[in-house]
Write an enzyme that holds these catalytic residues in place. Structure first.
Site, PDB file in Angstrom:
ATOM      1  N   GLY A  34     -14.383 -44.462  48.803  1.00  0.00           N
ATOM      2  CA  GLY A  34     -15.706 -45.065  48.779  1.00  0.00           C
ATOM      3  C   GLY A  34     -16.454 -44.507  47.591  1.00  0.00           C
ATOM      4  O   GLY A  34     -15.841 -43.927  46.691  1.00  0.00           O
ATOM      5  N   GLY A  37     -14.737 -44.293  44.014  1.00  0.00           N
ATOM      6  CA  GLY A  37     -13.288 -44.219  43.870  1.00  0.00           C
ATOM      7  C   GLY A  37     -12.642 -43.554  45.066  1.00  0.00           C
ATOM      8  O   GLY A  37     -13.200 -43.533  46.146  1.00  0.00           O
ATOM      9  N   VAL A  38     -11.454 -43.009  44.842  1.00  0.00           N
ATOM     10  CA  VAL A  38     -10.707 -42.323  45.903  1.00  0.00           C
ATOM     11  C   VAL A  38     -10.688 -40.832  45.589  1.00  0.00           C
ATOM     12  O   VAL A  38     -10.552 -40.434  44.428  1.00  0.00           O
ATOM     13  CB  VAL A  38      -9.257 -42.859  45.996  1.00  0.00           C
ATOM     14  CG1 VAL A  38      -8.487 -42.169  47.121  1.00  0.00           C
ATOM     15  CG2 VAL A  38      -9.261 -44.366  46.214  1.00  0.00           C
ATOM     16  N   LYS A  54     -10.928 -36.528  42.165  1.00  0.00           N
ATOM     17  CA  LYS A  54     -11.558 -37.844  42.271  1.00  0.00           C
ATOM     18  C   LYS A  54     -11.080 -38.726  41.135  1.00  0.00           C
ATOM     19  O   LYS A  54     -11.102 -38.320  39.974  1.00  0.00           O
ATOM     20  CB  LYS A  54     -13.081 -37.695  42.231  1.00  0.00           C
ATOM     21  CG  LYS A  54     -13.799 -39.034  42.265  1.00  0.00           C
ATOM     22  CD  LYS A  54     -15.283 -38.882  42.497  1.00  0.00           C
ATOM     23  CE  LYS A  54     -15.575 -38.595  43.939  1.00  0.00           C
ATOM     24  NZ  LYS A  54     -16.991 -38.769  44.270  1.00  0.00           N
ATOM     25  N   ARG A 146     -28.853 -37.377  41.481  1.00  0.00           N
ATOM     26  CA  ARG A 146     -28.866 -38.833  41.643  1.00  0.00           C
ATOM     27  C   ARG A 146     -28.304 -39.365  42.954  1.00  0.00           C
ATOM     28  O   ARG A 146     -28.455 -40.538  43.244  1.00  0.00           O
ATOM     29  CB  ARG A 146     -28.102 -39.550  40.501  1.00  0.00           C
ATOM     30  CG  ARG A 146     -28.749 -39.451  39.171  1.00  0.00           C
ATOM     31  CD  ARG A 146     -27.761 -39.670  38.046  1.00  0.00           C
ATOM     32  NE  ARG A 146     -26.931 -40.838  38.199  1.00  0.00           N
ATOM     33  CZ  ARG A 146     -27.106 -41.988  37.562  1.00  0.00           C
ATOM     34  NH1 ARG A 146     -28.118 -42.125  36.732  1.00  0.00           N
ATOM     35  NH2 ARG A 146     -26.293 -42.992  37.735  1.00  0.00           N
TER      36      ARG A 146
END
Length: 298
Positions: A34, A37-38, A54, A146
């Site tokens: 999610g 990415g994975v 990641k 963020r």
């Protein structure tokens, strides 16, 4: 635990089987998916170190410039070290795949922890205080996180909160940021209203603090699925009044200010928010230090 916010779809065909090598790392399994990415559990044999690896979803038509900028950000992140930040180790490209190696944290996300039942008001405040200090550390280095969210704060094996996904942090003032539709920028339920209302609005220190305020409300109201509206602070007060009347007034005041609709009514800095939480947790200590300050400046 899944250290990625599940708010963007990931294609089924991107999952790599165990034993696949990506750069210096050997894939051992999927940790989560999610966000952007994975995330894999992986192993670096040369350093005898387990990592969270990641692989961001960068499309084939993404420019080299976007990939380079992603790596530049990661290198800035790797230079930052704080007790309550997940360490970022490195980023590179292997066989056309951009990857990001981070500290592997064995634990559970706040979202997962809330599924097991509520935390006390003090536990919630302790978590928020430590994440506020981590944000203060970032902001003082002109970096913005963020994406502060319940999926991006993990409780490690010592029950200490760790802020994840710092590899997505952006240097303040950099123009032409990574496109938010590619590297999903922020989890909707935690976004400050100015970011929701204005597509061109830039995340900043105050929008990070707003997200932390939402997270504190989420923990105090034991909302497993994050959602936020401005009535949630009232819910904080009514829930706390039943469970912990002494905490209700102070923590409601902190939540109200942290999640104020108008930016001018919010905490200006992470240090200011941390000090407010500190005064709830340790009233004697904070009143003693303010008395000392008054005496020394008199």
């Amino acid at each position: 635990g899944d250290s990625t916010p599940a708010h963007c779809d990931v294609a089924e065909d991107v999952v790599l089987p165990p034993g696949t090598c990506v750069g210096k790392y050997e894939i051992r399994g999927v940790v989560g998916r999610g966000g952007m990415g994975v995330v894999y559990r992986a192993y670096h044999p040369g350093l005898d170190r387990e990592v969270a690896l990641k692989l961001p979803q960068l499309d084939a038509d993404d420019s080299d410039e976007l990939r380079i900028r992603f790596q530049t950000e990661v290198r800035r992140a790797a230079a930052v070290n704080h007790t309550h930040l997940c360490r970022v180790y490195d980023s590179d490209v292997d066989d056309g795949r951009t990857y990001l190696a981070m500290e592997f944290i064995d634990g559970e996300t706040i979202a997962e922890r809330l599924r097991r039942g509520p935390l006390t008001a003090r536990e919630a405040a302790e978590i928020a205080l430590k994440i506020a200090r981590a944000l203060q550390h970032l902001h003082e280095r002109e970096l913005i996180h963020r994406d502060v969210s319940g999926s991006n704060v993990m409780l490690d094996s010592s029950n200490e909160p760790r802020l994840m996904d710092f590899g997505l942090a952006r240097a303040v003032g950099q123009e032409d940021r990574l496109r938010s539709d590619r590297l999903c920028s922020g989890t909707p339920a935690y976004l400050a209203p100015e970011l929701v209302m204005d597509a061109d609005a830039e995340p900043n220190a105050q929008t990070d603090l707003f997200s932390l305020g939402v997270l504190l409300c989420q923990i105090l109201t034991v909302r497993i699925e994050p959602s936020f509206d401005f009535n949630q602070v009232k819910l904080v007060h009514s829930k706390l009044r039943q469970r912990d009347p002494a905490a209700a007034k102070q923590l409601t005041r902190i939540c109200t200010r942290a999640t104020a609709k108008q930016t001018g009514e919010r905490y200006k800095t992470a240090g200011e928010l941390a000090a407010a939480i500190e005064s709830y947790l340790h009233p004697k200590r904070t009143s003693a230090s303010s008395t000392h300050r008054r005496l020394t400046t008199a």
